[in-house]
Design an enzyme around this catalytic site. Structure first.
Site, PDB file in Angstrom:
ATOM      1  CB  SER A 143       9.695  24.078-114.761  1.00 52.68           C
ATOM      2  OG  SER A 143      10.090  24.016-116.112  1.00 52.68           O
ATOM      3  CE1 TYR A 157      14.421  26.398-113.431  1.00 54.17           C
ATOM      4  CE2 TYR A 157      13.829  24.929-115.247  1.00 54.17           C
ATOM      5  CZ  TYR A 157      13.542  26.024-114.436  1.00 54.17           C
ATOM      6  OH  TYR A 157      12.373  26.717-114.632  1.00 54.17           O
TER       7      TYR A 157
HETATM    8  P1  NAP Z   1      12.964  35.791-114.574  1.00 56.47           P
HETATM    9  O1  NAP Z   1      12.353  36.581-115.670  1.00 56.47           O
HETATM   10  O2  NAP Z   1      14.415  35.492-114.602  1.00 56.47           O
HETATM   11  O3  NAP Z   1      12.591  36.504-113.173  1.00 56.47           O
HETATM   12  C1  NAP Z   1      13.037  35.924-111.988  1.00 56.47           C
HETATM   13  C2  NAP Z   1      12.510  36.707-110.817  1.00 56.47           C
HETATM   14  O4  NAP Z   1      12.909  36.030-109.618  1.00 56.47           O
HETATM   15  C3  NAP Z   1      13.062  38.111-110.716  1.00 56.47           C
HETATM   16  O5  NAP Z   1      12.076  38.925-110.138  1.00 56.47           O
HETATM   17  C4  NAP Z   1      14.253  37.941-109.779  1.00 56.47           C
HETATM   18  O6  NAP Z   1      14.596  39.100-109.044  1.00 56.47           O
HETATM   19  C5  NAP Z   1      13.682  36.913-108.821  1.00 56.47           C
HETATM   20  N1  NAP Z   1      14.687  36.123-108.126  1.00 56.47           N
HETATM   21  C6  NAP Z   1      15.660  35.341-108.652  1.00 56.47           C
HETATM   22  N2  NAP Z   1      16.348  34.746-107.679  1.00 56.47           N
HETATM   23  C7  NAP Z   1      15.820  35.171-106.501  1.00 56.47           C
HETATM   24  C8  NAP Z   1      16.104  34.937-105.154  1.00 56.47           C
HETATM   25  N3  NAP Z   1      17.117  34.123-104.795  1.00 56.47           N
HETATM   26  N4  NAP Z   1      15.357  35.539-104.207  1.00 56.47           N
HETATM   27  C9  NAP Z   1      14.344  36.358-104.560  1.00 56.47           C
HETATM   28  N5  NAP Z   1      14.018  36.626-105.827  1.00 56.47           N
HETATM   29  C10 NAP Z   1      14.757  36.046-106.788  1.00 56.47           C
HETATM   30  O7  NAP Z   1      12.262  34.365-114.429  1.00 56.47           O
HETATM   31  P2  NAP Z   1      10.831  33.807-114.914  1.00 56.47           P
HETATM   32  O8  NAP Z   1      11.016  33.184-116.229  1.00 56.47           O
HETATM   33  O9  NAP Z   1       9.781  34.804-114.720  1.00 56.47           O
HETATM   34  O10 NAP Z   1      10.684  32.611-113.875  1.00 56.47           O
HETATM   35  C11 NAP Z   1       9.800  32.655-112.775  1.00 56.47           C
HETATM   36  C12 NAP Z   1       9.563  31.227-112.329  1.00 56.47           C
HETATM   37  O11 NAP Z   1       8.984  30.493-113.414  1.00 56.47           O
HETATM   38  C13 NAP Z   1      10.831  30.480-111.941  1.00 56.47           C
HETATM   39  O12 NAP Z   1      10.589  29.663-110.815  1.00 56.47           O
HETATM   40  C14 NAP Z   1      11.123  29.635-113.168  1.00 56.47           C
HETATM   41  O13 NAP Z   1      11.851  28.485-112.850  1.00 56.47           O
HETATM   42  C15 NAP Z   1       9.722  29.311-113.620  1.00 56.47           C
HETATM   43  N6  NAP Z   1       9.610  28.902-115.025  1.00 56.47           N
HETATM   44  C16 NAP Z   1       9.924  29.756-116.036  1.00 56.47           C
HETATM   45  C17 NAP Z   1       9.811  29.310-117.339  1.00 56.47           C
HETATM   46  C18 NAP Z   1      10.128  30.182-118.535  1.00 56.47           C
HETATM   47  O14 NAP Z   1      10.190  29.679-119.663  1.00 56.47           O
HETATM   48  N7  NAP Z   1      10.342  31.472-118.348  1.00 56.47           N
HETATM   49  C19 NAP Z   1       9.394  28.005-117.616  1.00 56.47           C
HETATM   50  C20 NAP Z   1       9.085  27.169-116.552  1.00 56.47           C
HETATM   51  C21 NAP Z   1       9.195  27.625-115.260  1.00 56.47           C
HETATM   52  P3  NAP Z   1      15.565  40.259-109.671  1.00 56.47           P
HETATM   53  O15 NAP Z   1      14.699  40.990-110.667  1.00 56.47           O
HETATM   54  O16 NAP Z   1      15.934  41.131-108.548  1.00 56.47           O
HETATM   55  O17 NAP Z   1      16.699  39.569-110.315  1.00 56.47           O
END
Ligand code: NAP
Length: 248
Positions: A143, A157
């Site tokens: 991130s 985080y």
């Molecule tokens: P999201 O929409 O909340 O989706 C999270 C996904 O991870 C879901 O499929 C969830 O499964 C799964 N998950 C959560 N905890 C888990 C665990 N302990 N074991 C297995 N699966 C798990 O998140 P996102 O925004 O797409 O984020 C994805 C990645 O991008 C993360 O690493 C996040 O830190 C990073 N990121 C996101 C952003 C942003 O702005 N969105 C920015 C920078 C970095 P369920 O559906 O079953 O809950």
């Protein structure tokens, strides 16, 4: 022969977009998820619609037994993965460090850091040419928070993503001679459900005026960078980071 990709947290957000894009590019796709089975099923349906094989495994990346089962099921049903995307990640309610308890810190680090290390370990055990494998590529989803620090929101985080950056550099060096490339993306503010976990579902709308490109990003824009790093187009790229953050 088609390639197999394993994507953690592939039921929603960036992981789901990466899974769909991988299916469109000809990968057979294994996703893990923690709770949201209906969303995982929708991702599988789409990938099968592209003519690829798809598997979803309920597995918490913070639990070693779950990670072992995830890789075993992937191997059994689809084959050994040549690509791993360490995408599963969590954050908790926006707050200052003085209000965070140890349980929260452990939950965040268990998923974001230990989970990433465990999955990378299982991938290396299978991909390493020194261990009888055929090589492969790993992309970690870090991130921009790792560089910006996320004050007043979630320094825990941000620190966990700093650890992801460090392990990306170290592992890339450790396995570079054994056919495995290890890289990372650093997304900025992306439209996904993760912001609701922080208590502010519309966070992107608040923050986007501070992004040089004046908008939030889409999960698909992050997916494209991930898939480029995994592809042969990136054959001499390891230990590298792509910022997918509109300049933020
Ligand atoms: P999201 O929409 O909340 O989706 C999270 C996904 O991870 C879901 O499929 C969830 O499964 C799964 N998950 C959560 N905890 C888990 C665990 N302990 N074991 C297995 N699966 C798990 O998140 P996102 O925004 O797409 O984020 C994805 C990645 O991008 C993360 O690493 C996040 O830190 C990073 N990121 C996101 C952003 C942003 O702005 N969105 C920015 C920078 C970095 P369920 O559906 O079953 O809950």
């Amino acid at each position: 022969m088609s390639k197999v990709i394993l994507i953690t947290g592939g039921s929603r957000g960036i992981g789901a977009a990466t899974a769909r894009a991988a299916g469109q590019r000809g990968y057979d796709v294994c996703i893990s998820y923690r709770r949201d089975e209906p969303s995982a099923e929708r991702v599988l349906e789409d990938i099968r619609g592209y003519g690829r094989r798809a598997l979803a495994v309920r597995a918490d990346v913070a639990e070693e037994v779950d990670v072992l089962r995830l890789f075993a099921e992937c191997e059994q049903h689809l084959g050994t993965p040549q690509a791993l995307v360490n995408n599963a990640g969590v954050l908790e309610r926006q707050s200052r460090l003085e209000d965070m308890d140890a349980g929260r810190l452990q939950r965040v680090f268990n998923v974001n850091v230990i989970g990433t290390l465990l999955c990378a370990r299982e991938a290396v055990r299978r991909m390493s040419t020194a261990l009888g494998g055929d090589g492969g590529a790993i992309v970690n989803v870090s991130s921009r928070a790792a560089c910006l620090g996320s004050p007043d929101e979630y320094v825990d985080y941000a620190a966990s993503k700093g650890a992801v950056d460090t392990l990306t550099v170290g592992l890339a060096k450790e396995v570079g001679g054994t056919g495995i490339r290890v890289n990372a993306v650093r997304p900025g503010v992306i439209y996904t459900d993760i912001h609701a976990s922080g208590g502010e579902p519309d966070r992107v709308e608040r923050v986007k005026s501070g992004v040089p490109m004046r908008r939030g990003g889409s999960a698909e824009e992050v997916a494209r960078a991930i898939l480029w790093l995994l592809s042969d187009e990136a054959s001499y790229t390891t230990g590298s980071f792509i910022e997918v953050s509109g300049g933020r």
